[in-house]
Design a protein around this motif. Structure first.
Motif, PDB file in Angstrom:
ATOM      1  N   UNK A  51       0.835  -1.198   0.000  1.00 25.12           N
ATOM      2  CA  UNK A  51       0.000   0.000   0.000  1.00 25.12           C
ATOM      3  C   UNK A  51       0.873   1.251   0.000  1.00 25.12           C
ATOM      4  N   UNK A  52       1.943   1.250   0.794  1.00 21.98           N
ATOM      5  CA  UNK A  52       2.870   2.379   0.843  1.00 21.98           C
ATOM      6  C   UNK A  52       3.522   2.588  -0.521  1.00 21.98           C
ATOM      7  N   UNK A  57       3.927   5.637  -5.429  1.00 23.39           N
ATOM      8  CA  UNK A  57       3.868   5.691  -6.886  1.00 23.39           C
ATOM      9  C   UNK A  57       2.824   6.707  -7.344  1.00 23.39           C
ATOM     10  N   UNK A  58       1.657   6.673  -6.717  1.00 26.83           N
ATOM     11  CA  UNK A  58       0.595   7.623  -7.059  1.00 26.83           C
ATOM     12  C   UNK A  58       1.068   9.053  -6.788  1.00 26.83           C
ATOM     13  N   UNK A  59       1.706   9.263  -5.642  1.00 23.00           N
ATOM     14  CA  UNK A  59       2.212  10.600  -5.300  1.00 23.00           C
ATOM     15  C   UNK A  59       3.291  11.048  -6.286  1.00 23.00           C
ATOM     16  N   UNK A  60       4.187  10.137  -6.642  1.00 20.03           N
ATOM     17  CA  UNK A  60       5.243  10.484  -7.606  1.00 20.03           C
ATOM     18  C   UNK A  60       4.629  10.866  -8.953  1.00 20.03           C
ATOM     19  N   UNK A  61       3.619  10.106  -9.381  1.00 25.42           N
ATOM     20  CA  UNK A  61       2.942  10.449 -10.638  1.00 25.42           C
ATOM     21  C   UNK A  61       2.265  11.807 -10.536  1.00 25.42           C
ATOM     22  N   UNK A  62       1.608  12.051  -9.395  1.00 25.42           N
ATOM     23  CA  UNK A  62       0.961  13.343  -9.187  1.00 25.42           C
ATOM     24  C   UNK A  62       1.965  14.482  -9.179  1.00 25.42           C
ATOM     25  N   UNK A  63       3.076  14.272  -8.500  1.00 26.45           N
ATOM     26  CA  UNK A  63       4.132  15.291  -8.462  1.00 26.45           C
ATOM     27  C   UNK A  63       4.670  15.531  -9.866  1.00 26.45           C
ATOM     28  N   UNK A  64       4.919  14.453 -10.587  1.00 32.30           N
ATOM     29  CA  UNK A  64       5.441  14.570 -11.955  1.00 32.30           C
ATOM     30  C   UNK A  64       4.449  15.317 -12.852  1.00 32.30           C
ATOM     31  N   UNK A  65       3.177  14.949 -12.759  1.00 32.10           N
ATOM     32  CA  UNK A  65       2.151  15.629 -13.564  1.00 32.10           C
ATOM     33  C   UNK A  65       2.032  17.103 -13.179  1.00 32.10           C
TER      34      UNK A  65
END
Length: 149
Positions: A51-52, A57-65
């Motif tokens: 889950x972490x 991964x979701x946060x990294x994608x959000x940050x990247x976007x």
């Protein structure tokens, strides 16, 4: 009474053995429970790690976007600012040219006004001289037309 390791079949060793077997079984049961509990915790830890990792991964994608979006927006805003600055610079230049032309026209008008004021003063002097001449002429003519006594 004989101690541990005495001959089988004696009463004391049978009770001791059954008591020891009971303790061993109890310890085995406790170990099994602890092992089961550890397995449950291990699975829970694996789930939490998964889950972490998923959240990271979701946060990294959000940050990247977000970074890409903000970089694009920043580039657009910078270009718009450059266009506005260039437009403002051209407008300032145009206004400065108009100011220069107007100042030139003002100077020319002031010079014309001074020339006209000199001309008016000259005409007034001439008119004054002409009036004096006319008055003298009228006076001379009136003297000529008077009968002589």
């Amino acid at each position: 009474m004989t101690g541990f390791g005495s001959r089988p079949g004696t009463t004391y060793s049978n009770t001791n053995t059954s008591h020891l077997k009971g303790k061993l079984l109890s310890l085995d049961e406790e170990i099994r429970k602890l092992a089961d509990e550890m397995n449950v915790y291990k699975k829970e830890m694996q789930g939490l790690r998964s889950q972490k990792d998923s959240l990271e991964s979701i946060l990294q994608n959000g940050i990247h976007n977000s970074k890409n979006t903000l970089t694009t927006e920043l580039g657009r805003v910078e270009e718009e600012m450059k266009r506005h600055f260039a437009h403002q610079k051209a407008e300032n230049s145009r206004l400065q040219q108009q100011i220069t032309v107007i100042k030139g026209e003002k100077t020319a008008m002031q010079q014309q006004m001074l020339a006209l004021q000199r001309r008016i003063a000259e005409i007034e002097r001439q008119v004054g001289n002409d009036e004096e001449f006319n008055q003298n002429l009228v006076l001379d003519l009136s003297l000529l037309s008077l009968p002589n006594f």
